[in-house]
Enzyme design. Sequence first.
Site, PDB file in Angstrom:
ATOM      1  N   SER A 105     -14.983  -4.651  13.287  1.00  0.00           N
ATOM      2  CA  SER A 105     -14.659  -6.043  13.006  1.00  0.00           C
ATOM      3  C   SER A 105     -14.495  -6.231  11.504  1.00  0.00           C
ATOM      4  CB  SER A 105     -15.802  -6.941  13.521  1.00  0.00           C
ATOM      5  OG  SER A 105     -15.687  -8.270  13.057  1.00  0.00           O
ATOM      6  N   TYR A 138     -24.426  -9.569  14.791  1.00  0.00           N
ATOM      7  CA  TYR A 138     -23.051  -9.124  15.001  1.00  0.00           C
ATOM      8  C   TYR A 138     -22.634  -8.117  13.933  1.00  0.00           C
ATOM      9  CZ  TYR A 138     -18.109  -9.446  16.258  1.00  0.00           C
ATOM     10  OH  TYR A 138     -16.826  -9.151  16.675  1.00  0.00           O
TER      11      TYR A 138
END
Length: 269
Positions: free
Chosen positions: A141, A154
């Site tokens: 990401s 995350y």
Amino acid sequence: MKLAQRVAVVTGAGGGIGRAIALSLAQRGCHLALADINGATAELAAAEARTFGVRATHHQLDVACRYAVRTLPPVVRAAHGRVDLLVNNAGVALGGTFEQVSEEDFDWLMEINFHAVVRMTRAFLPLLKASDDACVVNLSSLYGLIAPPGQAAYAASKFAVRGFSNALRHELAGTSVGVTVVHPGGVNTAIARNARVPAAAPEEEVERGRKIMQKLLPMPASEAGEIIVRGIERRQARILVGSDAKIASLLERLAPVSYWNLLRKAIKA
């Protein structure tokens, strides 16, 4: 990498980036085994992929389930005969500061975003090594490049995917299996809208965060999928998807400690 007549396994293929990757692969003549926790959406994606003349199977899969992951490779081999490409795309989001996020929620996210990547890679690596030209593609990401506040869980999972991918690439050097790590920036999918939030987080704070995140997701999933597949064809070790990912990568290298001060001002503007 020539994708025509190859076989790819894609997780999280029922929607978003996973579905877009699957369809871009299908357009190039790549056969597909599409896995998703939602079997109905995986089936729809497989049906759409078949319109491009490829063989596409769908598989309901909870990537957090060790048994399900372990038993998938023989099912795919029976249906397709081989596997040349593994795309570990399935993922979830979790908002909130470290103190707000419960241990259970933190572990839930890590099971899906990181441990499932490791398990899927371990499960399919023997089939991939049997191919003359194969690749493992792991979706990290933008938050595997930078780590903003409110994204401790995350970012931890996506940095872990990045580290695992880079080490695995070095270990597999000289074999037929390459490893690609992908860092998508703001892609307009449902992952942010469906993010789990801590019960302790104030509702107004949650809504404000969702609105900010939505503004940061300008790229259509179809465009992201095409960028990723082009990178796979070129056997890129790292794929940065979007100008935001490219800028963040540069800023992190130039100012590895203080980059967030610069990005925070840009986001507020």
